[in-house]
Design a protein around this motif. Sequence first.
Motif, PDB file in Angstrom:
ATOM      1  N   SER A   1       5.175   0.757 -13.518  1.00 20.45           N
ATOM      2  CA  SER A   1       6.315   1.395 -12.851  1.00 20.45           C
ATOM      3  C   SER A   1       6.640   0.695 -11.539  1.00 20.45           C
ATOM      4  N   LEU A   2       5.583   0.314 -10.793  1.00 19.29           N
ATOM      5  CA  LEU A   2       5.782  -0.391  -9.526  1.00 19.29           C
ATOM      6  C   LEU A   2       6.414  -1.758  -9.765  1.00 19.29           C
TER       7      LEU A   2
ATOM      8  N   GLU B   1       0.834  -1.202   0.000  1.00 22.55           N
ATOM      9  CA  GLU B   1       0.000   0.000   0.000  1.00 22.55           C
ATOM     10  C   GLU B   1       0.869   1.253   0.000  1.00 22.55           C
ATOM     11  N   THR B   2       1.911   1.248   0.823  1.00 25.75           N
ATOM     12  CA  THR B   2       2.805   2.401   0.909  1.00 25.75           C
ATOM     13  C   THR B   2       3.512   2.645  -0.414  1.00 25.75           C
ATOM     14  N   LEU B   3       3.958   1.579  -1.060  1.00 28.76           N
ATOM     15  CA  LEU B   3       4.626   1.713  -2.355  1.00 28.76           C
ATOM     16  C   LEU B   3       3.668   2.258  -3.413  1.00 28.76           C
ATOM     17  N   TRP B   4       2.438   1.766  -3.385  1.00 29.59           N
ATOM     18  CA  TRP B   4       1.441   2.223  -4.360  1.00 29.59           C
ATOM     19  C   TRP B   4       1.109   3.699  -4.146  1.00 29.59           C
ATOM     20  N   LEU B   5       0.892   4.088  -2.892  1.00 29.72           N
ATOM     21  CA  LEU B   5       0.619   5.494  -2.583  1.00 29.72           C
ATOM     22  C   LEU B   5       1.809   6.367  -2.958  1.00 29.72           C
TER      23      LEU B   5
ATOM     24  N   ASP C   1       3.736  10.596  -8.963  1.00 31.80           N
ATOM     25  CA  ASP C   1       3.081  10.904 -10.228  1.00 31.80           C
ATOM     26  C   ASP C   1       2.403  12.275 -10.161  1.00 31.80           C
ATOM     27  N   PHE C   2       1.726  12.554  -9.039  1.00 35.20           N
ATOM     28  CA  PHE C   2       1.063  13.845  -8.862  1.00 35.20           C
ATOM     29  C   PHE C   2       2.088  14.980  -8.818  1.00 35.20           C
ATOM     30  N   SER C   3       3.180  14.754  -8.092  1.00 33.76           N
ATOM     31  CA  SER C   3       4.193  15.812  -7.965  1.00 33.76           C
ATOM     32  C   SER C   3       4.853  16.114  -9.306  1.00 33.76           C
ATOM     33  N   SER C   4       5.105  15.087 -10.116  1.00 32.12           N
ATOM     34  CA  SER C   4       5.721  15.315 -11.428  1.00 32.12           C
ATOM     35  C   SER C   4       4.769  16.069 -12.344  1.00 32.12           C
ATOM     36  N   LYS C   5       3.468  15.802 -12.185  1.00 29.09           N
ATOM     37  CA  LYS C   5       2.473  16.522 -12.974  1.00 29.09           C
ATOM     38  C   LYS C   5       2.469  18.007 -12.610  1.00 29.09           C
TER      39      LYS C   5
END
Length: 296
Positions: free
Chosen positions: A92-93, A62-66, A72-76
């Motif tokens: 990617s995971l 869960e931590t890896l997925w979050l 992804d959000f930060s790169s956007k």
Amino acid sequence: MKKDIAIGGQAVIEGVMMKSQKGWAVAVRNPDGEITLKVEKFKKQSRLSKIPIIRGFFILLETLWLGMKAIDFSSKVVFKEEKSSPWSLALSLFMAFLIGILLFIVLPLYLTKLSGYFLEMVSTNSFIFNFVDGLLRVFIFIGYVFAISMWSQMRRIFAYHGAEHKTINAFESGECLIAENIGNYSRLHVRCGTSFIFIVLVISILVFSMIPSSWSFVLKAASRIILLPLIAGISYEILKISAKWQDNIATKIFIFPGLIFQKITTKEPDTAQIEVACEALKAVLSLSEKEEKVNA
């Protein structure tokens, strides 16, 4: 705000992700200098996440997925990229897992096998074989972190990591969440993922020592992958216990290597970076406050 709320987090590109049992929030400073927020509430937790040992591996996933979603959000926000699809995030995971397995399982195992040609006791004694394998895994991990710390962008992420820790330490001490109040708090934290990885490395040596040295290279590698959920589960429980008893002398000795290594994976943040971490923490704490108002 309740200080007994368990908070975790992660540094991302120009930002910080904070997580509680209720949900998660990521704050990112965009190129214009403004802070952009993303907040999500968790759905009902699975029963598996509450069972000791078993829960460790599921919480890790869960931590890896979050973490992938937060990055992804930060790169956007920072690079104006399009939001990735769930499939691309999953890929990617998977690639991260594959590289991790090759770098931290297959490579040290192969190097240990090679050392057995020069040192007979490595090839004939199961404990020594797995001890050497474990030491090589530790050295490879340290070398990997040192290498990426040379990258300027990664040093900024490490500074946000420090901001995350300082902010959580301040919150757990009952401090008002204002950047000026947080700067003097420690950038080290006992529940950090870096400490978790060190616990995993230690536990893996003990668990892998049960694997006979006579097994083939393929069987040894496969068994290490299969045993990862067990090692993650045990390590997670140890991490929780060490956080609960962190003032105990024996615990302090045990967690010392992980805390020392955090001096590499965290850097001193500036006030602007701490402000970002504060916004992420305030956002995730608001989820608990809203639920309390609904249930009142």
